[in-house]
Write a protein that holds these residues in place. Structure first.
Motif, short mmCIF file in Angstrom:
data_model
loop_
_atom_site.label_atom_id
_atom_site.label_comp_id
_atom_site.label_asym_id
_atom_site.label_seq_id
_atom_site.Cartn_x
_atom_site.Cartn_y
_atom_site.Cartn_z
N ILE A 81 30.97 37.99 37.57
CA ILE A 81 32.32 37.86 39.09
C ILE A 81 32.52 38.59 39.68
CG2 ILE A 81 34.69 37.44 39.52
CD1 ILE A 81 34.83 35.57 36.86
N ARG A 82 32.88 40.02 39.02
CA ARG A 82 32.90 41.68 39.85
C ARG A 82 31.39 41.66 40.82
NH1 ARG A 82 34.04 44.29 35.63
NH2 ARG A 82 31.60 45.77 35.82
N ARG A 83 30.13 41.51 40.27
CA ARG A 83 29.64 42.15 40.97
C ARG A 83 29.19 40.59 42.51
NH1 ARG A 83 24.39 43.55 39.10
NH2 ARG A 83 23.93 43.81 41.13
N LEU A 84 30.12 39.68 41.74
CA LEU A 84 29.19 38.44 42.80
C LEU A 84 30.50 38.76 44.48
CD1 LEU A 84 28.82 35.64 40.29
CD2 LEU A 84 27.14 36.20 42.79
N LYS A 85 31.58 39.14 44.29
CA LYS A 85 32.85 39.34 44.63
C LYS A 85 32.36 40.61 45.60
CE LYS A 85 36.96 39.87 42.82
NZ LYS A 85 38.38 40.03 42.26
N THR A 86 31.74 41.05 44.35
CA THR A 86 31.11 42.78 45.59
C THR A 86 30.19 42.50 47.05
OG1 THR A 86 31.96 44.32 43.55
CG2 THR A 86 29.94 45.02 45.06
N ASN A 87 29.88 41.85 46.68
CA ASN A 87 28.35 41.45 47.13
C ASN A 87 29.38 40.24 48.17
OD1 ASN A 87 26.45 42.74 46.56
ND2 ASN A 87 26.46 41.75 44.73
N ALA A 88 30.11 39.33 48.26
CA ALA A 88 30.85 38.50 49.04
C ALA A 88 29.70 37.27 48.86
CB ALA A 88 30.61 39.14 50.53
N LEU A 89 29.87 36.80 47.61
CA LEU A 89 29.52 35.51 46.71
C LEU A 89 30.06 34.44 46.37
CD1 LEU A 89 25.89 36.98 45.56
CD2 LEU A 89 26.07 35.78 47.63
N LEU A 90 31.78 35.44 46.65
CA LEU A 90 32.10 34.54 45.05
C LEU A 90 33.80 35.07 46.54
CD1 LEU A 90 32.44 32.93 43.04
CD2 LEU A 90 33.06 34.62 41.33
N LYS A 91 34.42 33.68 46.27
CA LYS A 91 36.09 34.11 46.81
C LYS A 91 36.62 33.76 45.84
CE LYS A 91 36.25 29.54 49.00
NZ LYS A 91 36.45 28.54 50.45
N GLU A 92 37.82 34.92 45.95
CA GLU A 92 39.32 34.37 44.31
C GLU A 92 40.28 33.88 45.29
OE1 GLU A 92 41.53 37.71 41.34
OE2 GLU A 92 39.74 38.19 43.06
N ARG A 93 40.86 32.81 44.67
CA ARG A 93 42.04 32.49 45.55
C ARG A 93 43.06 32.66 44.05
NH1 ARG A 93 43.23 27.33 44.90
NH2 ARG A 93 41.78 26.44 43.63
N LEU A 94 44.20 33.02 44.68
CA LEU A 94 45.14 33.56 43.52
C LEU A 94 46.46 31.76 43.19
CD1 LEU A 94 46.96 36.82 44.30
CD2 LEU A 94 45.84 36.01 42.13
N SER A 95 46.22 32.01 41.85
CA SER A 95 47.12 30.33 41.47
C SER A 95 48.70 30.40 42.21
CB SER A 95 47.13 30.14 39.65
OG SER A 95 48.50 29.38 40.07
N PHE A 96 49.10 29.92 42.58
CA PHE A 96 50.23 29.71 42.91
C PHE A 96 51.45 28.97 41.63
CE2 PHE A 96 47.93 28.26 47.10
CZ PHE A 96 48.81 28.97 47.83
N MET A 97 50.94 28.56 40.80
CA MET A 97 51.68 28.69 39.66
C MET A 97 52.02 29.65 38.55
SD MET A 97 52.61 25.08 39.85
CE MET A 97 52.65 24.00 38.35
N ASP A 98 50.09 30.19 38.94
CA ASP A 98 50.31 31.63 37.95
C ASP A 98 50.02 33.00 38.58
OD1 ASP A 98 50.56 33.72 35.68
OD2 ASP A 98 49.58 32.51 34.67
N ALA A 99 50.61 33.46 39.14
CA ALA A 99 50.13 34.28 39.84
C ALA A 99 49.42 35.40 39.30
CB ALA A 99 50.47 34.92 40.69
N ARG A 100 49.43 35.41 38.50
CA ARG A 100 48.55 36.52 36.87
C ARG A 100 47.19 36.19 37.08
NH1 ARG A 100 51.70 35.88 32.01
NH2 ARG A 100 51.39 33.97 32.50
N GLN A 101 46.53 34.55 37.40
CA GLN A 101 45.44 33.69 37.48
C GLN A 101 44.49 33.70 38.47
OE1 GLN A 101 45.71 29.65 35.69
NE2 GLN A 101 44.04 29.78 34.09
N SER A 102 43.62 33.44 38.63
CA SER A 102 42.71 33.48 39.86
C SER A 102 41.84 32.20 40.01
CB SER A 102 42.25 34.81 40.17
OG SER A 102 42.34 36.05 40.44
N PHE A 103 41.77 31.25 41.04
CA PHE A 103 40.39 30.83 40.77
C PHE A 103 39.37 31.21 41.48
CE2 PHE A 103 44.25 28.34 39.97
CZ PHE A 103 43.77 27.46 39.23
N TYR A 104 37.59 30.41 41.23
CA TYR A 104 36.62 31.14 41.30
C TYR A 104 36.04 30.41 42.04
CZ TYR A 104 38.15 35.70 39.53
OH TYR A 104 39.39 36.82 38.74
#
Length: 63
Positions: A28-51
Motif C-alpha cells: 500500500i505504501r509503495r502504490l500510494k508513493t507512486n500514485a497508483l492507489l488512492k486513499e479515502r478515510l471512512s466517515f464511520m471510523d476516521a481511523r480506517q481508510s479505504f483503498y
C-alpha cells in the motif's frame, strides 16, 4: 480485486489475498508513493481508510 470495488480496507485486502499484514502495508505504501492507489478515510471510523485504484490507472487496468 481493487478494480471491481469502491475500495477496500487494509484488513479486507489482507483477508482476501491471505498475505501477511506487513506485506500489505508495504505494498500500500509503495502504490500510494507512486500514485497508483488512492486513499479515502471512512466517515464511520476516521481511523480506517479505504483503498482503491487511482483514477489515472483505472483505464489501463480495465482495458
Amino acid at each position: 480485486m481493487l478494480e471491481t470495488s469502491e475500495g477496500l480496507t487494509q484488513k479486507d485486502i489482507i483477508e482476501k489475498t491471505r498475505l501477511p499484514p506487513r506485506t500489505v502495508r508495504y505494498a500500500i505504501r509503495r502504490l500510494k508513493t507512486n500514485a497508483l492507489l488512492k486513499e479515502r478515510l471512512s466517515f464511520m471510523d476516521a481511523r480506517q481508510s479505504f483503498y482503491s485504484i487511482a483514477d489515472l490507472v483505472r483505464p489501463v487496468i480495465m482495458g
